[in-house]
Design an enzyme around this catalytic site. Structure first.
Site, PDB file in Angstrom:
ATOM      1  N   ALA A  52     -23.382   1.294   4.269  1.00  0.00           N
ATOM      2  CA  ALA A  52     -24.287   2.289   3.696  1.00  0.00           C
ATOM      3  C   ALA A  52     -24.322   2.135   2.162  1.00  0.00           C
ATOM      4  O   ALA A  52     -24.380   1.020   1.666  1.00  0.00           O
ATOM      5  CB  ALA A  52     -23.893   3.691   4.141  1.00  0.00           C
ATOM      6  N   SER A  53     -24.211   3.226   1.435  1.00  0.00           N
ATOM      7  CA  SER A  53     -24.385   3.142  -0.021  1.00  0.00           C
ATOM      8  C   SER A  53     -23.187   2.583  -0.769  1.00  0.00           C
ATOM      9  O   SER A  53     -23.279   2.371  -1.988  1.00  0.00           O
ATOM     10  CB  SER A  53     -24.766   4.507  -0.594  1.00  0.00           C
ATOM     11  OG  SER A  53     -26.107   4.808  -0.286  1.00  0.00           O
ATOM     12  N   LEU A  54     -22.071   2.311  -0.090  1.00  0.00           N
ATOM     13  CA  LEU A  54     -21.028   1.526  -0.750  1.00  0.00           C
ATOM     14  C   LEU A  54     -21.575   0.149  -1.118  1.00  0.00           C
ATOM     15  O   LEU A  54     -21.030  -0.535  -1.987  1.00  0.00           O
ATOM     16  CB  LEU A  54     -19.812   1.360   0.165  1.00  0.00           C
ATOM     17  CG  LEU A  54     -18.954   2.590   0.440  1.00  0.00           C
ATOM     18  CD1 LEU A  54     -17.727   2.179   1.250  1.00  0.00           C
ATOM     19  CD2 LEU A  54     -18.520   3.283  -0.836  1.00  0.00           C
ATOM     20  N   LYS A  56     -24.146  -0.486  -2.768  1.00  0.00           N
ATOM     21  CA  LYS A  56     -24.812  -0.527  -4.065  1.00  0.00           C
ATOM     22  C   LYS A  56     -23.960  -1.164  -5.153  1.00  0.00           C
ATOM     23  O   LYS A  56     -24.473  -1.866  -6.025  1.00  0.00           O
ATOM     24  CB  LYS A  56     -25.254   0.878  -4.473  1.00  0.00           C
ATOM     25  CG  LYS A  56     -26.419   1.414  -3.640  1.00  0.00           C
ATOM     26  CD  LYS A  56     -26.872   2.780  -4.103  1.00  0.00           C
ATOM     27  CE  LYS A  56     -28.159   3.201  -3.394  1.00  0.00           C
ATOM     28  NZ  LYS A  56     -27.978   3.429  -1.958  1.00  0.00           N
TER      29      LYS A  56
END
Length: 436
Positions: A52-54, A56
């Site tokens: 998921a947003s890890l 980024k």
């Protein structure tokens, strides 16, 4: 650590893996739950999770390697690389994409508004085409902070075009291979190979089914990369942390500077992420409770993750969960507390005992409830005793809905507030020995 991620209510359930790092070395590891309930496959340090947003911070890291090599500039107009974008009211720069100040709309939100309930079915090109069709940005670029998956999808596309190869291939070449990350990779419009990763789960009943009947598999994550798309294990994260502290194979001083310098608006004002921190390269950064903090979360329908590094003490903690009904941040706080490390900004005093307010003629009997508080409220205005459950938050106080208890540093006094109806001082009538 295991207790913080175990679920004693279910014999077959998804769960989490958790780690604690000290000076870049794995100091603690725990795993609880199953990667695949049907097969009974357990979670372990090599289990791949949808990040998921890890993701980024790894997308920003890929861009930072190109910036450090002089192949890309933070102040470059993104239309230099993405001419499909319209000309907006003000130019959008690479830095604006990285720092969430571009006004580029959220790509996942656009897909859902266009009628796609399962964004896991979308292709990268479909998401990009929606972004390229946007006639304007949500606000004048460089004037506000607004977290945008669309901005990071565009950042990954820029990396791909500048590198001259698919983004997933460049990430492997520039990050995963030199760091020796054994399992990590970015998705490239394809699903992970069956049997190699943790499925995501939500409790039965989420879609109107019978409650308490187990878990339903939900692998509804996007199959393209940039804002998400990273497949990551704890064994991979261990190599990542080691390079930050010791290796410098990828985290060179210049790359580190790019990632950890707080972004600014066009007028030079530092970014405020709305939670007391700024934003750098895929990371929330700043100070909480007197400590320097680097953190990020990751959330999909059935995956919840949290990552936090305390650079001044050279410690880091992470938790990866494949169940959508748990808050990874809460699990992370418990893991840190079990290690004697209070989460930055959380209350450093846990008041306990009987407290009274003459102004309200009310008693609060407070006992510890894990890291939170259970409060028995007794008042002549009501016949029945009321129980409130307060949780600690990183503003230094305990919260139960709109009611807040703030320690004062004096164990004999607390401050209680609720909107404009406070603050009210409560004084201790009695406190248990050993209370903190």
């Amino acid at each position: 650590m295991h207790r913080a991620i175990a679920d004693p209510r279910h014999s077959a359930a998804p769960g989490c893996v958790a780690v604690g790092f000290e000076k870049g070395r794995l100091a603690q590891f725990a795993a609880a739950g199953l990667a695949d309930i049907d097969e009974g496959r357990p979670l372990d340090r090599n289990t791949l999770f949808y990040g998921a947003s890890l993701s980024k911070q790894f997308t920003a890291l890929a861009a930072a390697t190109l910036i450090a090599d002089g192949k890309l500039g933070l102040d470059d107009d993104v239309r230099r690389y993405l001419p499909e974008l319209p000309r907006y009211r003000a130019p959008v720069t690479v830095a604006m994409l990285m720092h969430h100040t571009s006004g580029i709309r959220d790509s996942l939100g656009l897909l859902r508004m266009a009628g796609m309930t399962d964004v896991g079915r979308a292709s990268k090109q479909e998401a990009l085409r929606l972004l390229f069709r946007q006639a304007d940005t949500a606000f004048v670029p460089g004037t506000r902070y607004a977290y945008s998956n669309g901005g990071y999808l565009l950042l990954a596309e820029i990396v791909e075009r500048v590198a001259g190869m698919p983004f997933a291939q460049y990430a492997h070449q520039a990050i995963f291979a030199p760091l020796g990350m054994p399992n990590a990779y970015f998705l490239d419009d394809a699903s992970p190979r069956p049997g190699t990763f943790a499925h995501g789960y939500v409790p039965a009943g989420t879609d109107g089914g019978a409650e308490g009947s187990g878990f339903i598999q939900r692998d509804t994550f996007p199959r393209f990369s940039g804002s998400g798309g990273l497949m990551l294990s704890m064994a991979d994260l261990a190599q990542y942390e080691a390079d930050i502290e010791h290796g410098r194979r990828v985290f060179t001083p210049e790359v580190t500077r790019i990632l950890l310098t707080p972004g600014r608006y066009s007028d030079g004002t530092p970014i405020d992420d709305g939670k007391g921190l700024s934003y750098g390269g895929g990371l929330h950064i700043g100070r909480k409770g007197g400590q320097r903090v680097i953190r990020h979360g990751g959330s999909a329908e059935a995956f919840k993750h949290a990552y936090l590094r305390l650079p001044e003490t050279h410690r880091a903690f992470a938790v990866l969960c494949n169940r959508g009904d748990w808050k990874a941040g809460d699990r992370l706080d418990r893991i840190m507390a079990a290690n004697g490390v209070p989460a930055p900004g959380l209350p450093d005093v846990q008041p306990m005992g009987l407290f009274h307010s003459p102004e309200l003629n009310t008693d609060y009997r407070i006992v510890a409830e894990g890291t939170g508080l259970s409060v028995q409220v007794t008042s002549p205005l009501v016949d029945e005793t009321r129980i409130l459950h307060f949780i600690p938050e990183d503003d230094g106080a305990y919260h139960a809905g709109a009611t807040t208890i703030t320690p004062t540093g004096d164990p004999a006094r607390i401050v209680v507030s609720r909107g404009s109806s406070g603050p009210i001082i409560f004084r201790a009538v009695s406190t248990p020995s050993g209370s903190r």
